[in-house]
Design an enzyme around this catalytic site. Structure first.
Site, short mmCIF file in Angstrom:
data_model
loop_
_atom_site.label_atom_id
_atom_site.label_comp_id
_atom_site.label_asym_id
_atom_site.label_seq_id
_atom_site.Cartn_x
_atom_site.Cartn_y
_atom_site.Cartn_z
N HIS A 85 0.81 -1.22 0.00
CA HIS A 85 0.00 0.00 0.00
C HIS A 85 0.84 1.27 0.00
O HIS A 85 0.31 2.36 0.22
CB HIS A 85 -0.95 0.02 1.20
N ILE A 92 0.76 6.88 0.18
CA ILE A 92 0.17 5.76 0.92
C ILE A 92 -1.29 5.59 0.50
O ILE A 92 -2.06 6.54 0.56
CB ILE A 92 0.23 6.02 2.44
N CYS A 93 -1.64 4.39 0.08
CA CYS A 93 -3.02 4.07 -0.24
C CYS A 93 -3.65 3.45 0.99
O CYS A 93 -3.50 2.26 1.24
CB CYS A 93 -3.09 3.13 -1.44
N ALA A 94 -4.30 4.28 1.80
CA ALA A 94 -4.93 3.81 3.03
C ALA A 94 -6.24 4.58 3.20
O ALA A 94 -6.23 5.81 3.19
CB ALA A 94 -4.02 4.02 4.23
#
Length: 152
Positions: A85, A92-94
């Protein structure tokens, strides 16, 4: 910086200064209310044992209604963690930083969540679309409309 934003950040900073940060999280710089830097280290046995990373938080006048722009700092000699992620440019892919952001979350809560995300990682690898994303990514990760997948 909006007055609500400045009051909220002043409150969070006072709490950090009086209570300290959780284990593995260190405040590096909070000299103004536009950008803060923290280091995070995953404690215990994990893929990232012994590694420390710098997180940058950028705040706009709508914070805490709007999420901070959070990314790992990538400079000469400092890389983002290799994680499914986390893009190599530090983005950041969150969902906690996007669609699931809530004003009740604090900067420390975000740090702890990202620390936990690293701790639970089973395999060090970049997102499948890392190269394409990094070539076309905006400077501010908040300008990216990430698609959030459930890891389960």
């Amino acid at each position: 910086m909006g007055s609500v934003s400045a009051r909220r950040l002043a409150k969070e900073l006072r709490e950090i200064q009086s209570e300290g940060c959780p284990v593995g999280i260190t405040l590096v710089d909070a000299s103004d209310f536009s950008k803060w830097l923290f280091t995070i280290e995953v404690m215990g046995n994990s893929q990232y044992q012994g590694e420390a990373y710098t997180l940058q938080f950028r705040f706009d006048a709508q914070y805490p209604i709007s999420s901070p722009a959070v990314q790992f700092v990538v400079t000469d000699g400092k890389e983002a963690p290799v994680h499914p992620h986390v893009y190599s440019n530090g983005h950041i892919c969150a969902s906690i930083l996007g669609s699931e952001w809530s004003p009740v979350l604090s900067v420390i809560a975000v740090c702890v969540t990202l620390q936990s995300m690293l701790a639970s990682c089973k395999k060090k690898e970049r997102p499948a679309d890392n190269d394409r994303y990094v070539r076309t990514a905006p400077d501010n990760p908040k300008k990216t409309l990430f698609h959030y997948d459930d890891d389960t």
